[in-house]
Design an enzyme around this catalytic site. Structure first.
Site, PDB file in Angstrom:
ATOM      1  N   HIS A 298       0.925  -1.338   0.098  1.00  0.00           N
ATOM      2  CA  HIS A 298      -0.063  -0.123  -0.236  1.00  0.00           C
ATOM      3  C   HIS A 298       0.751   1.263   0.084  1.00  0.00           C
ATOM      4  O   HIS A 298       1.860   1.286   0.590  1.00  0.00           O
ATOM      5  CB  HIS A 298      -0.898  -0.045   1.339  1.00  0.00           C
ATOM      6  CG  HIS A 298      -2.078   0.965   1.184  1.00  0.00           C
ATOM      7  ND1 HIS A 298      -2.077   2.189   1.376  1.00  0.00           N
ATOM      8  CD2 HIS A 298      -3.556   0.519   0.659  1.00  0.00           C
ATOM      9  CE1 HIS A 298      -3.155   2.715   0.977  1.00  0.00           C
ATOM     10  NE2 HIS A 298      -4.017   1.887   0.665  1.00  0.00           N
TER      11      HIS A 298
ATOM     12  N   ASP B 254      -7.880  -5.477   0.205  1.00  0.00           N
ATOM     13  CA  ASP B 254      -8.215  -6.361  -0.783  1.00  0.00           C
ATOM     14  C   ASP B 254      -8.059  -8.035  -0.579  1.00  0.00           C
ATOM     15  O   ASP B 254      -8.503  -8.663  -1.467  1.00  0.00           O
ATOM     16  CB  ASP B 254      -7.820  -6.039  -2.358  1.00  0.00           C
ATOM     17  CG  ASP B 254      -8.457  -4.912  -2.646  1.00  0.00           C
ATOM     18  OD1 ASP B 254      -9.652  -4.693  -2.564  1.00  0.00           O
ATOM     19  OD2 ASP B 254      -7.829  -3.635  -3.491  1.00  0.00           O
TER      20      ASP B 254
HETATM   21  N1  ACO Z   1       4.248  -7.509  -4.094  1.00  0.00           N
HETATM   22  C1  ACO Z   1       5.501  -7.550  -4.248  1.00  0.00           C
HETATM   23  N2  ACO Z   1       6.252  -6.491  -4.424  1.00  0.00           N
HETATM   24  C2  ACO Z   1       5.489  -5.322  -4.103  1.00  0.00           C
HETATM   25  C3  ACO Z   1       4.305  -5.214  -3.630  1.00  0.00           C
HETATM   26  C4  ACO Z   1       3.404  -6.406  -3.815  1.00  0.00           C
HETATM   27  N3  ACO Z   1       2.366  -6.548  -3.584  1.00  0.00           N
HETATM   28  N4  ACO Z   1       3.714  -3.815  -3.562  1.00  0.00           N
HETATM   29  C5  ACO Z   1       4.901  -3.268  -3.558  1.00  0.00           C
HETATM   30  N5  ACO Z   1       5.813  -3.994  -3.943  1.00  0.00           N
HETATM   31  C6  ACO Z   1       7.319  -3.629  -4.059  1.00  0.00           C
HETATM   32  C7  ACO Z   1       7.437  -2.850  -5.599  1.00  0.00           C
HETATM   33  O1  ACO Z   1       7.820  -3.979  -6.412  1.00  0.00           O
HETATM   34  C8  ACO Z   1       8.458  -1.842  -5.483  1.00  0.00           C
HETATM   35  O2  ACO Z   1       9.756  -2.614  -5.444  1.00  0.00           O
HETATM   36  P1  ACO Z   1      11.129  -1.926  -6.036  1.00  0.00           P
HETATM   37  O3  ACO Z   1      11.262  -0.693  -5.027  1.00  0.00           O
HETATM   38  O4  ACO Z   1      12.027  -2.935  -5.841  1.00  0.00           O
HETATM   39  O5  ACO Z   1      10.536  -1.485  -7.577  1.00  0.00           O
HETATM   40  C9  ACO Z   1       8.293  -1.451  -3.929  1.00  0.00           C
HETATM   41  O6  ACO Z   1       7.632  -2.367  -3.389  1.00  0.00           O
HETATM   42  C10 ACO Z   1       7.252  -0.245  -4.193  1.00  0.00           C
HETATM   43  O7  ACO Z   1       6.224  -0.435  -4.680  1.00  0.00           O
HETATM   44  P2  ACO Z   1       5.316   0.332  -5.748  1.00  0.00           P
HETATM   45  O8  ACO Z   1       4.397  -0.215  -6.693  1.00  0.00           O
HETATM   46  O9  ACO Z   1       6.224   1.387  -6.289  1.00  0.00           O
HETATM   47  O10 ACO Z   1       4.449   1.253  -4.506  1.00  0.00           O
HETATM   48  P3  ACO Z   1       3.180   1.977  -4.692  1.00  0.00           P
HETATM   49  O11 ACO Z   1       3.313   2.797  -3.469  1.00  0.00           O
HETATM   50  O12 ACO Z   1       3.329   2.752  -6.060  1.00  0.00           O
HETATM   51  O13 ACO Z   1       2.056   0.978  -5.153  1.00  0.00           O
HETATM   52  C11 ACO Z   1       0.607  -0.257  -4.661  1.00  0.00           C
HETATM   53  C12 ACO Z   1       1.279   0.564  -4.011  1.00  0.00           C
HETATM   54  C13 ACO Z   1      -0.057   0.019  -6.098  1.00  0.00           C
HETATM   55  C14 ACO Z   1      -0.952  -0.790  -3.994  1.00  0.00           C
HETATM   56  C15 ACO Z   1       1.225  -1.821  -4.875  1.00  0.00           C
HETATM   57  O14 ACO Z   1       1.672  -2.003  -3.577  1.00  0.00           O
HETATM   58  C16 ACO Z   1       0.462  -2.973  -5.679  1.00  0.00           C
HETATM   59  O15 ACO Z   1       0.611  -2.691  -6.833  1.00  0.00           O
HETATM   60  N6  ACO Z   1      -0.003  -3.842  -4.958  1.00  0.00           N
HETATM   61  C17 ACO Z   1      -0.764  -5.100  -5.486  1.00  0.00           C
HETATM   62  C18 ACO Z   1      -2.033  -4.571  -5.882  1.00  0.00           C
HETATM   63  C19 ACO Z   1      -2.980  -4.327  -5.081  1.00  0.00           C
HETATM   64  O16 ACO Z   1      -3.166  -5.271  -4.222  1.00  0.00           O
HETATM   65  N7  ACO Z   1      -3.689  -3.366  -5.009  1.00  0.00           N
HETATM   66  C20 ACO Z   1      -4.772  -2.780  -4.005  1.00  0.00           C
HETATM   67  C21 ACO Z   1      -4.319  -1.629  -3.271  1.00  0.00           C
HETATM   68  S1  ACO Z   1      -5.599  -1.060  -2.170  1.00  0.00           S
HETATM   69  C22 ACO Z   1      -6.734  -0.340  -2.901  1.00  0.00           C
HETATM   70  O17 ACO Z   1      -6.295   0.066  -3.850  1.00  0.00           O
HETATM   71  C23 ACO Z   1      -7.838  -0.392  -2.572  1.00  0.00           C
END
Ligand code: ACO
Length: 383
Positions: free
Chosen positions: A261, A315
């Site tokens: 998140h 989620d």
């Molecule tokens: N699994 C594995 N690695 C992850 C995950 C995950 N679920 N979430 C973040 N990371 C890692 C990324 O790969 C990234 O690594 P890096 O720095 O080596 O490239 C780092 O953590 C940061 O991730 P970002 O995507 O840049 O973080 P951001 O804050 O932009 O994204 C998000 C948050 C979009 C929710 C992300 O965690 C994600 O895509 N999760 C999976 C989808 C999900 O469950 N979405 C629902 C969110 S809740 C909602 O919207 C109601």
């Protein structure tokens, strides 16, 4: 503006001042209008919480009765909207159907008087009342059935489950569903809320505001993740396969759905409540085959990714609750939208109170001073 000011995804950039909800992502705290989500989940209802979010205070008994009464009265949708929805392809995603139907409301309620509190209240009532009816109607129509009319003797959540399944729900199921709506009703600034606010800031009608937010919520990185979680658990298939699956995802740098998140760096407090709701349902109606896989996955992800602040988000467990309630997977995100309408409307109202149109800038990184080349003189290019 210098390049240093640019933050991809507007990460960490405040886009508004708001008194609607507060998140402490380090401590796992979520408050609506200053009240902790745990307390609202236990003691309030979705409609009472919606009132709190939109008008800033818990309603008096009289206000609550009037609000609930008006929402009951406006649950039906016009037959022309139903006819329009009948023309939607049954293979279409219910979020697309919802976005189109929400936008269509603007055709039927076209008066726009954004400075009239009665207009604002009517729009709030109509949207909260009609969105669940539209979600349930599309579900029945895509199966080739006629939609069922709302039942005035049933509460908000019980009525939705009734319209969806064509039978009165078990009271525990209805109460748990109502808590799910409360948990999803609002979550400060996020992609769909921002989208609602940008649309609201142009002073367009509230139906366009909600339609644009629905479109934004549908993506797999936002509300669409709850659907993807179930598909992922299905793909994992067994507890034994959890660790190999996780290793493979990490190797390929694939995100684990339902984890991570932008704000929470601990387990999302809504995930904790949803997990306990899932357990209550399993106790009464039997355990879900995917629950053991989910628990094993949470443990394995914690071992690998907790040091980076990646924990279950809202989620991760919501899909398991909805599955136990017999809700089809592709309705999970529309149900998220039913709940989030409350938060979007609260932000719409807040935006109107201090409106200034959103007009960010950009940093241009393209060419300058190029000459036009006529089409027969352009070199070949493979696209
Ligand atoms: N699994 C594995 N690695 C992850 C995950 C995950 N679920 N979430 C973040 N990371 C890692 C990324 O790969 C990234 O690594 P890096 O720095 O080596 O490239 C780092 O953590 C940061 O991730 P970002 O995507 O840049 O973080 P951001 O804050 O932009 O994204 C998000 C948050 C979009 C929710 C992300 O965690 C994600 O895509 N999760 C999976 C989808 C999900 O469950 N979405 C629902 C969110 S809740 C909602 O919207 C109601």
């Amino acid at each position: 503006m210098s390049a240093q000011c640019y933050s991809p995804g507007l990460d960490g950039i405040p886009a508004a001042q708001s008194g609607i909800s507060y998140i402490d992502g380090q401590q796992g705290v979520l408050e609506y209008r200053g009240i902790r989500i745990e307390e609202l989940a236990e003691k309030s209802t979705f409609l009472e919480t919606s009132y709190l979010l939109i008008w800033g205070e818990l309603p008096t008994g009289e206000e609550l009765d009037a609000f609930q009464h008006d929402i009951r009265y406006h649950r039906r949708i016009k037959y022309r909207i139903r006819d329009m929805m009948k023309c939607f392809p049954e293979s279409g995603h219910p979020m697309d159907a919802l976005q189109a139907s929400a936008a269509a409301l603007g055709l039927f309620y076209s008066r726009r008087a954004l400075d009239d509190p009665i207009y604002i209240r009517d729009a709030v009532i109509r949207l909260l009342a009609k969105i669940p009816t539209m979600v349930a109607a599309f579900q029945l129509m895509r199966k080739g059935n006629d939609p069922v009319q709302p039942r005035d003797d049933l509460d908000y959540s019980a009525n939705f489950l009734y319209m969806l399944n064509e039978r009165e729900p078990d009271p525990l199921a209805a109460r748990i569903f109502d808590v799910c709506l409360t948990l999803h009703a609002e979550h400060s600034m996020n992609a769909s809320t921002f989208s609602a606010m940008v649309t609201a800031s142009t002073l367009t009608d509230p139906y366009a505001v909600i339609a644009s937010a629905v479109g934004t919520l549908g993506g797999p990185l936002h509300g669409g993740a709850n659907e993807e979680v179930i598909m992922m658990l299905e793909k994992i298939g067994s507890v034994e396969n959890v660790r190999p699956y996780l290793e493979k995802c990490l190797e390929r740098k694939q995100k684990i759905m339902g984890f991570g998140h932008r704000v929470y760096k601990v387990k999302d407090p809504r995930a904790t409540i949803l997990q306990s709701l899932a357990e209550q349902l399993f106790e009464k109606f039997g355990r879900d085959e995917y629950y053991d896989i989910a628990i094993a996955l949470e443990k394995a992800v914690e071992e690998k990714l907790a040091h980076r602040g990646i924990y279950p988000n809202v989620d991760f467990y919501s899909g398991l609750v909805y599955r136990k309630l017999g809700i089809p997977t592709d309705l999970f995100t529309p149900i998220f939208a039913i709940a989030r309408v409350a938060g979007w409307l609260a932000h719409w109202k807040e935006q109107l109170a201090e409106n200034r149109i959103f007009r960010p800038t950009q940093i241009y990184i393209g060419h300058h001073n190029r000459s036009y080349v006529s089409v027969d003189e352009r070199p070949g290019r493979s696209l």
